[in-house]
Write a protein that holds these residues in place. Structure first.
Motif, PDB file in Angstrom:
ATOM      1  N   SER A  34       0.839  -1.196   0.000  1.00 51.96           N
ATOM      2  CA  SER A  34       0.000   0.000   0.000  1.00 51.96           C
ATOM      3  C   SER A  34       0.874   1.247   0.000  1.00 51.96           C
ATOM      4  N   PHE A  35       0.263   2.387  -0.318  1.00 49.00           N
ATOM      5  CA  PHE A  35       0.979   3.654  -0.289  1.00 49.00           C
ATOM      6  C   PHE A  35       1.541   3.917   1.100  1.00 49.00           C
ATOM      7  N   THR A  36       0.734   3.682   2.121  1.00 49.55           N
ATOM      8  CA  THR A  36       1.165   3.950   3.497  1.00 49.55           C
ATOM      9  C   THR A  36       2.353   3.082   3.884  1.00 49.55           C
ATOM     10  N   SER A  37       2.310   1.785   3.550  1.00 47.00           N
ATOM     11  CA  SER A  37       3.440   0.929   3.904  1.00 47.00           C
ATOM     12  C   SER A  37       4.676   1.333   3.112  1.00 47.00           C
ATOM     13  N   GLY A  38       4.493   1.745   1.857  1.00 47.83           N
ATOM     14  CA  GLY A  38       5.622   2.222   1.064  1.00 47.83           C
ATOM     15  C   GLY A  38       6.208   3.503   1.636  1.00 47.83           C
ATOM     16  N   PHE A  39       5.349   4.403   2.087  1.00 49.70           N
ATOM     17  CA  PHE A  39       5.801   5.661   2.669  1.00 49.70           C
ATOM     18  C   PHE A  39       6.522   5.428   3.989  1.00 49.70           C
ATOM     19  N   LEU A  84      12.829  -3.745 -10.909  1.00 50.06           N
ATOM     20  CA  LEU A  84      13.580  -4.988 -11.103  1.00 50.06           C
ATOM     21  C   LEU A  84      13.343  -5.957  -9.952  1.00 50.06           C
ATOM     22  N   GLY A  85      13.309  -5.424  -8.742  1.00 54.79           N
ATOM     23  CA  GLY A  85      13.049  -6.272  -7.581  1.00 54.79           C
ATOM     24  C   GLY A  85      11.664  -6.896  -7.624  1.00 54.79           C
ATOM     25  N   MET A  86      10.660  -6.102  -7.999  1.00 55.85           N
ATOM     26  CA  MET A  86       9.295  -6.626  -8.093  1.00 55.85           C
ATOM     27  C   MET A  86       9.192  -7.705  -9.172  1.00 55.85           C
ATOM     28  N   LEU A  87       9.976  -7.558 -10.234  1.00 59.24           N
ATOM     29  CA  LEU A  87       9.968  -8.547 -11.325  1.00 59.24           C
ATOM     30  C   LEU A  87      10.876  -9.737 -11.024  1.00 59.24           C
ATOM     31  N   GLN A  88      11.471  -9.742  -9.832  1.00 53.72           N
ATOM     32  CA  GLN A  88      12.379 -10.812  -9.385  1.00 53.72           C
ATOM     33  C   GLN A  88      13.613 -10.941 -10.283  1.00 53.72           C
ATOM     34  N   VAL A  89      14.058  -9.824 -10.874  1.00 52.82           N
ATOM     35  CA  VAL A  89      15.294  -9.797 -11.652  1.00 52.82           C
ATOM     36  C   VAL A  89      16.436  -9.652 -10.657  1.00 52.82           C
ATOM     37  N   LEU A 146       2.427  -0.420  -7.345  1.00 51.00           N
ATOM     38  CA  LEU A 146       2.562   0.983  -7.744  1.00 51.00           C
ATOM     39  C   LEU A 146       2.315   1.939  -6.579  1.00 51.00           C
ATOM     40  N   ASP A 147       1.307   1.641  -5.763  1.00 54.23           N
ATOM     41  CA  ASP A 147       1.041   2.483  -4.592  1.00 54.23           C
ATOM     42  C   ASP A 147       2.229   2.448  -3.632  1.00 54.23           C
ATOM     43  N   TYR A 148       2.744   1.257  -3.408  1.00 59.23           N
ATOM     44  CA  TYR A 148       3.893   1.085  -2.521  1.00 59.23           C
ATOM     45  C   TYR A 148       5.090   1.871  -3.043  1.00 59.23           C
TER      46      TYR A 148
END
Length: 197
Positions: A34-39, A84-89, A146-148
């Motif tokens: 979430s946006f909040t956890s990302g922030f 890249l991290g989200m895509l597990q590269v 994307l929010d994160y």
């Protein structure tokens, strides 16, 4: 041209990081979707907080184009690394790179190293890739992310602004304070390397 004592200091810092056992400086905390956890995530890790403030301090010490270019470079490359991290590269040396970023950026501020803006962008970009990748790998596969990512980008930019403001505000009246903060950042890096923090 970088002087011999500065070169020796950087070499010593790199050797310390290389010799250290993995300290896992970047530890996932909570849900990363979430946006909040990302922030909140960048604000909860001493490694990220110190590096972001150090980038701001160093940019303000350099002045001119660096005040905008270096923070923008960090945020932009961090987002690319997060993707890249989200895509597990896989990206090699993420944990050592994060540890090195804390020490090296702290030393750059403490020693008030004056590098060309383009060299600073390149160095900051390398470190940003490691931080971004670490953030991106923490996003669950079933989350869009994307929010994160927006949350951690905004928090990172705000931490850069804290460093810039501190250097341009308090640092004008007390010029040694920004350098002392850089020394503290390098000390935090050493603490992470040796598992004290």
């Amino acid at each position: 041209m970088i002087s011999a004592p500065i070169k020796r200091t950087f070499l010593s810092a790199i050797l310390l990081v290389a010799a250290a056992m993995p300290a896992h400086a970047h530890v996932g905390i909570g849900t990363a979707s979430s946006f909040t956890s990302g922030f909140m995530h960048p604000l909860s890790g001493i490694d990220h907080v110190t590096v972001m403030i150090a980038v701001g301090l160093w940019a303000a010490l350099k002045g001119g184009k660096a005040v905008v270019a270096w923070p923008l470079a960090f945020v932009g490359v961090m987002l690319a690394g997060g993707t890249l991290g989200m895509l597990q590269v896989p990206v090699p040396f993420v944990e050592p790179g994060i540890l090195a970023s804390v020490m090296v950026l702290g030393l750059l501020v403490a020693l008030e190293v004056d590098l060309p803006v383009s060299v600073g962008v390149a160095m900051i970009g390398v470190f940003a890739m490691f931080h971004g990748h670490a953030h991106g790998t923490e996003v669950p596969e079933n989350a869009g992310g994307l929010d994160y990512m927006a949350g951690f980008a905004i928090a990172t930019a705000l931490l850069h602004a804290v460093g810039i403001s501190a250097s341009l505000g308090v640092g004008v009246r007390f010029p040694g304070l920004a350098r002392a903060a850089g020394g503290a950042c390098a000390a935090v890096g050493a603490g992470l390397v040796f598992g004290v923090l």
